[in-house]
Motif scaffolding. Structure first.
Motif, PDB file in Angstrom:
ATOM      1  N   GLU A  38      44.144  77.626 111.983  1.00 46.75           N
ATOM      2  CA  GLU A  38      44.139  76.165 111.845  1.00 46.75           C
ATOM      3  C   GLU A  38      42.695  75.738 111.904  1.00 46.75           C
ATOM      4  N   ARG A  39      42.251  75.011 110.898  1.00 48.19           N
ATOM      5  CA  ARG A  39      40.838  74.630 110.884  1.00 48.19           C
ATOM      6  C   ARG A  39      40.642  73.188 111.302  1.00 48.19           C
ATOM      7  N   GLU A  40      39.536  72.917 111.963  1.00 55.04           N
ATOM      8  CA  GLU A  40      39.173  71.543 112.255  1.00 55.04           C
ATOM      9  C   GLU A  40      38.646  70.905 110.965  1.00 55.04           C
ATOM     10  N   GLU A  41      38.784  69.584 110.894  1.00 58.72           N
ATOM     11  CA  GLU A  41      38.412  68.932 109.635  1.00 58.72           C
ATOM     12  C   GLU A  41      36.917  68.712 109.485  1.00 58.72           C
ATOM     13  N   GLU A  42      36.194  68.711 110.622  1.00 58.14           N
ATOM     14  CA  GLU A  42      34.756  68.481 110.551  1.00 58.14           C
ATOM     15  C   GLU A  42      34.030  69.663 111.193  1.00 58.14           C
ATOM     16  N   PRO A  43      32.793  69.907 110.757  1.00 51.42           N
ATOM     17  CA  PRO A  43      32.028  70.994 111.390  1.00 51.42           C
ATOM     18  C   PRO A  43      31.755  70.660 112.849  1.00 51.42           C
ATOM     19  N   ILE A  44      31.582  71.696 113.664  1.00 51.75           N
ATOM     20  CA  ILE A  44      31.281  71.484 115.066  1.00 51.75           C
ATOM     21  C   ILE A  44      29.796  71.694 115.377  1.00 51.75           C
ATOM     22  N   PHE A  45      29.050  72.188 114.398  1.00 51.14           N
ATOM     23  CA  PHE A  45      27.621  72.450 114.623  1.00 51.14           C
ATOM     24  C   PHE A  45      26.907  72.312 113.284  1.00 51.14           C
TER      25      PHE A  45
END
Ligand SMILES: *[C@@H]1O[C@H](CO)[C@@H](O)[C@H](O)[C@H]1NC(C)=O
Ligand SMILES: *[C@@H]1O[C@H](CO)[C@@H](O)[C@H](O)[C@H]1NC(C)=O
Ligand SMILES: *[C@@H]1O[C@H](CO)[C@@H](O)[C@H](O)[C@H]1NC(C)=O
Ligand SMILES: *[C@@H]1O[C@H](CO)[C@@H](O)[C@H](O)[C@H]1NC(C)=O
Ligand SMILES: *[C@@H]1O[C@H](CO)[C@@H](O)[C@H](O)[C@H]1NC(C)=O
Ligand SMILES: *[C@@H]1O[C@H](CO)[C@@H](O)[C@H](O)[C@H]1NC(C)=O
Length: 368
Positions: A107-114
């Protein structure tokens, strides 16, 4: 196309008959998971407001590759490199987060985390971006080493987080060493020495210091007291011709899969026999100094064993690679003929190795 089909056929024959690069001490015999591979590819329907560009970008539209991975709260967390397709390089890299409970589906997050921001690290990160993450932990803190790329120089950088979402950037890993003289040194791929403890890869001191392997071309070593500020190990031989007098721990080998460059893979691991480091490597021209059976520029991976009481001493090295490109998505992509291993977890007593394929997608190999 005909040529790559031919190579593909050759490779299938080879992989069914020969077990490459397996020795007593290796973390060995990974099997590519064809039923699920590639486990991840680019997406064109996720957006991010880039604070530097001041525009919305499709941040993982071009390619996703070169992931690190760790187990947190009983789930595999993968931090992967994603490229948009805008700007001077038609591709700024950011790091996304994907979570899995089976190791196969994420499951991927919709926005980058870094990502590059309007911060002190920007001069090193814009506009190539934040590339090739590697992560270890200690005392509840995650330490992320990554490559900052300004378009000209790749520099190894470090950031910390307690939760994988809120990050503090600490800048160049070698920024303070030797009075700042390494600021403009090309550096990449920081693999910190760890011990596996209940599915966590915990940074571990040797002789009172933390250790890291890094570099691209040769592999070098560095030490640290805090996992943030690092000092490269220099060559005691004063005649060294290296511009920065670094001590090469090991380099390429003529005529083999690792004839052109060597570069660390995932975190290094202290095991019974010593420190095991999985490394990436590139082949030279097969007709002049390379492995004659691999195309020019092929990235395959091998393993080395280092002395745990003397971490600059190489004591073992696989004769051959244990993974090499032979599936279509490993052969064709942004950069052809690449498997680039970077994400290693031990999840529910099973080794999972996540790797970038042709700088375009992400695949999985496991030890059955
Ligand atoms: C490696 O794994 C394959 C199948 O997963 C098996 O057939 C082979 O015997 C294994 N080789 C070694 C050296 O363990
Ligand atoms: C993007 O597309 C994928 C695959 O079709 C889908 O699973 C996902 O929910 C979509 N994400 C968004 C943010 O629309
Ligand atoms: C980690 O915790 C231990 C014990 O709590 C402490 O001695 C050590 O200094 C800590 N290490 C770091 C790098 O914070
Ligand atoms: C993020 O981490 C910093 C440093 O640890 C902390 O001061 C800040 O409150 C955190 N922010 C959020 C939103 O959690
Ligand atoms: C360190 O660098 C600064 C600025 O470049 C310089 O002024 C200083 O003399 C240097 N110190 C040493 C010990 O080399
Ligand atoms: C590892 O290094 C130690 C010295 O720190 C040495 O005594 C030992 O023989 C080395 N081990 C191997 C396998 O070379």
């Amino acid at each position: 196309m005909a040529k790559s089909l031919y190579l593909l056929a050759l490779a299938f024959i080879a992989s069914s008959e020969v077990v490459y690069g397996i020795e007593e001490w290796t973390i060995g015999n990974f099997t590519k998971q064809d039923a699920v591979n590639p486990v991840m590819g680019p997406r064109d329907n996720t957006t991010f407001f880039c604070p530097v560009r001041q525009e919305i970008v499709n941040w993982e539209k071009k390619d996703v590759f070169n992931p690190t991975a760790l187990v947190r709260d009983g789930k595999i967390h993968m931090l992967y490199r994603a490229e948009d397709e805008v700007g001077a390089f038609k591709g700024t890299s950011r790091i996304g987060l994907a979570v899995s409970t089976d190791g196969f589906t994420f499951e991927r997050e919709e926005e980058p985390i870094f990502y590059p921001d309007n911060d002190d690290a920007n001069i090193y990160e814009w506009e190539g971006g934040c590339e090739d993450p590697r992560i270890v932990e200690l005392n509840g803190t995650y330490y992320l080493t990554y490559t900052g790329y300004d378009g000209e120089l790749a520099r190894l950088m470090v950031a910390t987080s307690f939760d994988l979402r809120n990050w503090t950037k600490h800048g160049l890993v070698f920024g303070k060493a030797n009075n700042g003289s390494y600021e403009n040194m090309w550096s990449k791929s920081g693999a910190v020495v760890t011990t596996l403890q209940d599915e966590k890869f915990v940074a571990t001191q040797i002789n009172g210091k933390f250790w890291m392997y890094f570099g691209e071309s040769n592999i070098y070593a560095a030490t640290s007291e805090d996992l943030i500020n690092w000092t490269p190990v220099v060559d005691p031989n004063e005649e060294s011709e290296d511009e920065y007098k670094l001590l090469p721990i090991f380099g390429p080998r003529e005529g083999r899969f690792d004839s052109d460059i060597v570069e660390p893979g995932p975190q290094a691991i202290i095991r019974e026999e010593g420190i095991v480091l999985i490394y990436n490597s590139r082949n030279k021209n097969p007709n002049s100094g390379g492995d004659p059976e691999l195309p020019l520029g092929t990235y395959s991976a091998g393993q080395v064993l280092l002395n745990v009481t003397s971490p600059t001493q190489l004591i073992g090295r696989t004769e051959n690679y244990f993974i090499t490109p032979d599936r279509d998505y490993e052969i064709i992509g942004q950069v052809n003929n690449v498997v680039f291993v970077e994400g290693l977890v031990n999840y529910k007593n099973k080794w999972h190795l996540y790797y970038g394929t042709a700088d375009s997608k992400i695949a999985l190999a496991v030890i059955e």
